[in-house]
Design a protein around this motif. Structure first.
Motif, PDB file in Angstrom:
ATOM      1  N   GLY A 225       0.816  -1.211   0.000  1.00 53.14           N
ATOM      2  CA  GLY A 225       0.000   0.000   0.000  1.00 53.14           C
ATOM      3  C   GLY A 225       0.846   1.257   0.000  1.00 53.14           C
ATOM      4  O   GLY A 225       0.545   2.231  -0.708  1.00 53.14           O
ATOM      5  N   LEU A 226       1.928   1.249   0.776  1.00 55.03           N
ATOM      6  CA  LEU A 226       2.813   2.414   0.833  1.00 55.03           C
ATOM      7  C   LEU A 226       3.471   2.646  -0.523  1.00 55.03           C
ATOM      8  O   LEU A 226       3.573   3.794  -0.983  1.00 55.03           O
ATOM      9  N   ALA A 227       3.927   1.570  -1.161  1.00 53.96           N
ATOM     10  CA  ALA A 227       4.547   1.711  -2.481  1.00 53.96           C
ATOM     11  C   ALA A 227       3.560   2.285  -3.489  1.00 53.96           C
ATOM     12  O   ALA A 227       3.910   3.155  -4.302  1.00 53.96           O
ATOM     13  N   PHE A 228       2.322   1.829  -3.429  1.00 51.51           N
ATOM     14  CA  PHE A 228       1.288   2.346  -4.337  1.00 51.51           C
ATOM     15  C   PHE A 228       1.056   3.836  -4.091  1.00 51.51           C
ATOM     16  O   PHE A 228       0.935   4.628  -5.038  1.00 51.51           O
ATOM     17  N   ALA A 229       1.008   4.230  -2.820  1.00 50.17           N
ATOM     18  CA  ALA A 229       0.808   5.641  -2.494  1.00 50.17           C
ATOM     19  C   ALA A 229       1.983   6.487  -2.977  1.00 50.17           C
ATOM     20  O   ALA A 229       1.786   7.574  -3.537  1.00 50.17           O
ATOM     21  N   HIS A 230       3.204   5.994  -2.770  1.00 49.27           N
ATOM     22  CA  HIS A 230       4.377   6.732  -3.246  1.00 49.27           C
ATOM     23  C   HIS A 230       4.336   6.886  -4.767  1.00 49.27           C
ATOM     24  O   HIS A 230       4.657   7.969  -5.298  1.00 49.27           O
ATOM     25  N   GLU A 231       3.952   5.836  -5.462  1.00 47.97           N
ATOM     26  CA  GLU A 231       3.893   5.913  -6.923  1.00 47.97           C
ATOM     27  C   GLU A 231       2.785   6.843  -7.390  1.00 47.97           C
ATOM     28  O   GLU A 231       2.839   7.359  -8.512  1.00 47.97           O
ATOM     29  N   ALA A 232       1.783   7.076  -6.510  1.00 45.06           N
ATOM     30  CA  ALA A 232       0.714   8.028  -6.824  1.00 45.06           C
ATOM     31  C   ALA A 232       1.073   9.456  -6.416  1.00 45.06           C
ATOM     32  O   ALA A 232       0.254  10.372  -6.593  1.00 45.06           O
ATOM     33  N   GLY A 233       2.274   9.645  -5.851  1.00 43.43           N
ATOM     34  CA  GLY A 233       2.723  10.983  -5.496  1.00 43.43           C
ATOM     35  C   GLY A 233       2.440  11.406  -4.073  1.00 43.43           C
ATOM     36  O   GLY A 233       2.608  12.583  -3.738  1.00 43.43           O
ATOM     37  N   ALA A 234       2.013  10.485  -3.204  1.00 39.36           N
ATOM     38  CA  ALA A 234       1.710  10.811  -1.812  1.00 39.36           C
ATOM     39  C   ALA A 234       2.758  10.199  -0.893  1.00 39.36           C
ATOM     40  O   ALA A 234       3.323   9.138  -1.192  1.00 39.36           O
ATOM     41  N   VAL A 235       3.013  10.845   0.225  1.00 35.75           N
ATOM     42  CA  VAL A 235       3.911  10.320   1.250  1.00 35.75           C
ATOM     43  C   VAL A 235       3.178  10.337   2.585  1.00 35.75           C
ATOM     44  O   VAL A 235       2.221  11.088   2.780  1.00 35.75           O
TER      45      VAL A 235
ATOM     46  N   PRO B 292      12.693  16.322  -5.221  1.00 38.62           N
ATOM     47  CA  PRO B 292      13.741  15.777  -4.339  1.00 38.62           C
ATOM     48  C   PRO B 292      13.287  15.632  -2.890  1.00 38.62           C
ATOM     49  O   PRO B 292      13.588  14.627  -2.239  1.00 38.62           O
ATOM     50  N   ALA B 293      12.542  16.617  -2.384  1.00 43.71           N
ATOM     51  CA  ALA B 293      12.043  16.527  -1.013  1.00 43.71           C
ATOM     52  C   ALA B 293      11.022  15.407  -0.876  1.00 43.71           C
ATOM     53  O   ALA B 293      10.999  14.688   0.132  1.00 43.71           O
ATOM     54  N   GLN B 294      10.190  15.226  -1.901  1.00 40.16           N
ATOM     55  CA  GLN B 294       9.217  14.144  -1.857  1.00 40.16           C
ATOM     56  C   GLN B 294       9.914  12.787  -1.874  1.00 40.16           C
ATOM     57  O   GLN B 294       9.511  11.858  -1.168  1.00 40.16           O
ATOM     58  N   ARG B 295      10.994  12.672  -2.658  1.00 42.37           N
ATOM     59  CA  ARG B 295      11.750  11.422  -2.692  1.00 42.37           C
ATOM     60  C   ARG B 295      12.384  11.132  -1.339  1.00 42.37           C
ATOM     61  O   ARG B 295      12.373   9.986  -0.865  1.00 42.37           O
ATOM     62  N   ARG B 296      12.938  12.159  -0.709  1.00 44.19           N
ATOM     63  CA  ARG B 296      13.527  11.969   0.615  1.00 44.19           C
ATOM     64  C   ARG B 296      12.467  11.577   1.636  1.00 44.19           C
ATOM     65  O   ARG B 296      12.709  10.729   2.506  1.00 44.19           O
ATOM     66  N   ALA B 297      11.270  12.172   1.528  1.00 39.64           N
ATOM     67  CA  ALA B 297      10.183  11.815   2.450  1.00 39.64           C
ATOM     68  C   ALA B 297       9.749  10.368   2.241  1.00 39.64           C
ATOM     69  O   ALA B 297       9.441   9.658   3.211  1.00 39.64           O
ATOM     70  N   ALA B 298       9.731   9.909   0.987  1.00 40.70           N
ATOM     71  CA  ALA B 298       9.375   8.517   0.711  1.00 40.70           C
ATOM     72  C   ALA B 298      10.415   7.565   1.294  1.00 40.70           C
ATOM     73  O   ALA B 298      10.072   6.515   1.869  1.00 40.70           O
ATOM     74  N   GLU B 299      11.699   7.922   1.176  1.00 40.82           N
ATOM     75  CA  GLU B 299      12.755   7.094   1.762  1.00 40.82           C
ATOM     76  C   GLU B 299      12.630   7.068   3.279  1.00 40.82           C
ATOM     77  O   GLU B 299      12.878   6.027   3.918  1.00 40.82           O
ATOM     78  N   ARG B 300      12.232   8.196   3.860  1.00 39.58           N
ATOM     79  CA  ARG B 300      12.029   8.250   5.311  1.00 39.58           C
ATOM     80  C   ARG B 300      10.867   7.340   5.717  1.00 39.58           C
ATOM     81  O   ARG B 300      10.914   6.695   6.768  1.00 39.58           O
ATOM     82  N   ASP B 301       9.819   7.270   4.888  1.00 41.55           N
ATOM     83  CA  ASP B 301       8.713   6.345   5.160  1.00 41.55           C
ATOM     84  C   ASP B 301       9.200   4.905   5.216  1.00 41.55           C
ATOM     85  O   ASP B 301       8.788   4.120   6.087  1.00 41.55           O
TER      86      ASP B 301
END
Length: 464
Positions: free
Chosen positions: A129-139, A173-182
């Protein structure tokens, strides 16, 4: 002398409300969010409210929060808890989820933690579910044990997507870092659940992350003692998820989910081990392909009738795949029983040819897939480079062999020591590339410091 007034009698527990919701119990909280079990007076059912710990700064910020929450609520995936309502009361915004029969992972854990075979399927669902949300642009930005809802049927869903107040600056870039933090936070949740106690004795994953590199200097590793036995491959996966080196961690939720799913397929409930995965692929593609030039070697074999086995062995030894295939055929239980091979292993190609005959050698040669089998050009180049190193190891072993040792036996044994690496490179080329990357040392963070070592080959293999 003044007399102090008598103390007031303790007031009965007051009923607390947030709008139409009666607050029943605090399920969990962190520095950024909190989860409440509530009774909805409108529907007369229990819900879980997830709220930020602080109110948005102004009306515009509140409206932005509500718009973001409603947008993320439309992301539909079995690993994400469905949203019942998005709203606000007295400038306190919230997202409401159906409680039904689910309890949070924090409620399930207790002090004994959760057995690996029970926990991992839940985490896999949440990671999907988290991967799907990240791919949809949400963190998410605040994954905690209390954010995972687990039903009696074993369905695990992630709550709280879009609740934590976020800093919008930084763009992609900030969204990518937030996804990695998730992903790091989910790894810390696994650590807590398996160990039975939170990492660094801090239940809030966001506080732990602030103490890990690059923000801090703490190290988080699963303890060796605990209520539940943690298999080494799973231990390597969880430790990689929380590794002190950022470059070693899983960079997205999808790779973490695949690693955990792979563990379930091999060492988890379904059993079989990684050897079963390899055997499945060997049935389709063989152990190794014929080496480049295999067609001409096969033609030479087909034309030979009465040449000596030594000359035939020289032709076979030019093809690592054919040499391994002959040894596999002659050392199989059924083959050795039928051919009278005795109890000892057959370790020379000459002996294998004598036992199988020219016709057996021809069958082995024609059974191999042509080079490079199912590999693409890049993966074939990697396999070819590994084969060159394996052959070189065999020649070095021959040069260093003690007097009286058969050079062919020494050469083959040296190559057989790398059979596992060759099989992984041929059948799992993407995973082999990941293993090599994890084994590489990192440059020193500061002048004068030593390199950060990479993972061991075994640890990297488990983590991948």
């Amino acid at each position: 002398m003044a007399v102090s007034p008598p103390p007031r009698p303790a007031a009965p527990n007051a009923v607390r409300h947030l709008g139409r919701f009666q607050l029943l119990r605090l399920l969990g909280k962190s520095a950024r969010t909190m989860q409440w079990l509530v009774m909805d007076s409108r529907s007369q059912q229990e819900l879980v409210l997830v709220l930020p710990r602080s109110q948005p700064a102004n009306a515009d910020a509140l409206q932005h929060w509500l718009d973001t929450a409603r947008r993320t609520a439309r992301i539909d995936h079995p690993g994400l808890a469905p949203v019942v309502d998005v709203g606000e009361h007295d400038r306190w915004p919230y997202i409401a989820y159906d409680r039904s029969s689910a309890v949070t992972l924090a409620e399930r854990m207790g002090k004994k933690g959760i057995a690996p075979t029970e926990l991992v399927p839940w985490i896999v669902q949440a990671a999907q579910g988290l991967a799907f949300a990240h791919e949809a642009g949400a963190v998410h930005q605040d994954i905690q044990p209390g954010m995972l809802a687990v039903s009696d049927a074993g369905v695990c869903q992630l709550m709280g997507l879009g609740v934590a107040l976020a800093d919008e600056a930084g763009g992609l870039p900030a969204q990518r870092r937030a996804a990695e933090r998730d992903v790091l936070a989910l790894g810390l949740v696994m650590h807590h659940a398996l160990a039975g106690e939170p990492a660094l004795d801090l239940p809030d994953t966001s506080l732990v992350i602030e103490r890990l590199p690059p923000l801090g200097r703490e190290i988080v590793r699963l303890p060796w003692s605990g209520q539940h036995l943690i298999p080494d491959p799973l231990r390597a996966i969880v430790n990689r998820a929380t590794d002190r080196q950022e470059r070693q961690r899983y960079r997205n939720a999808r790779t973490l989910e695949r690693a955990l799913s792979g563990w379930l397929r091999t060492d988890g409930e379904q059993g079989g081990g990684p050897i079963m995965l390899l055997l499945d692929r060997m049935r389709a593609a063989g152990l190794m392909p014929a080496m480049p030039g295999g067609a001409s070697r096969a033609a030479r074999l087909l034309s030979m009738e009465r040449e000596r086995s030594n000359e035939l062995a020289e032709i076979v030894m030019q093809d690592v795949g054919l040499a391994f295939e002959l040894l596999r055929m002659v050392n199989g239980n059924k083959a050795r029983g039928a051919l009278g091979g005795g109890n000892g292993a057959i370790l020379t190609i000459r002996r294998a040819i004598d036992m199988l005959g020219l016709e057996g050698v021809r069958r082995a040669a024609t059974s191999l897939r042509p080079w490079p089998g199912p590999l693409n050009e890049g993966h074939a180049t990697d396999l070819s480079a590994l084969l060159d190193r394996v052959r070189l190891a065999g020649r070095v072993a021959q040069w260093l062999r003690p007097a009286g040792y058969d050079p062919e036996v020494v050469y083959l044994l040296a190559m057989l020591q790398s059979l596992g690496r060759l099989a992984v490179q041929y059948h799992f080329p993407e995973e082999a590339a990941q293993i090599r990357r994890l084994m590489l040392p990192a440059p020193p963070a500061h002048d004068g410091d030593s390199e950060d070592p990479g993972m061991s080959e075994e640890g990297a293999s488990f983590a991948v």
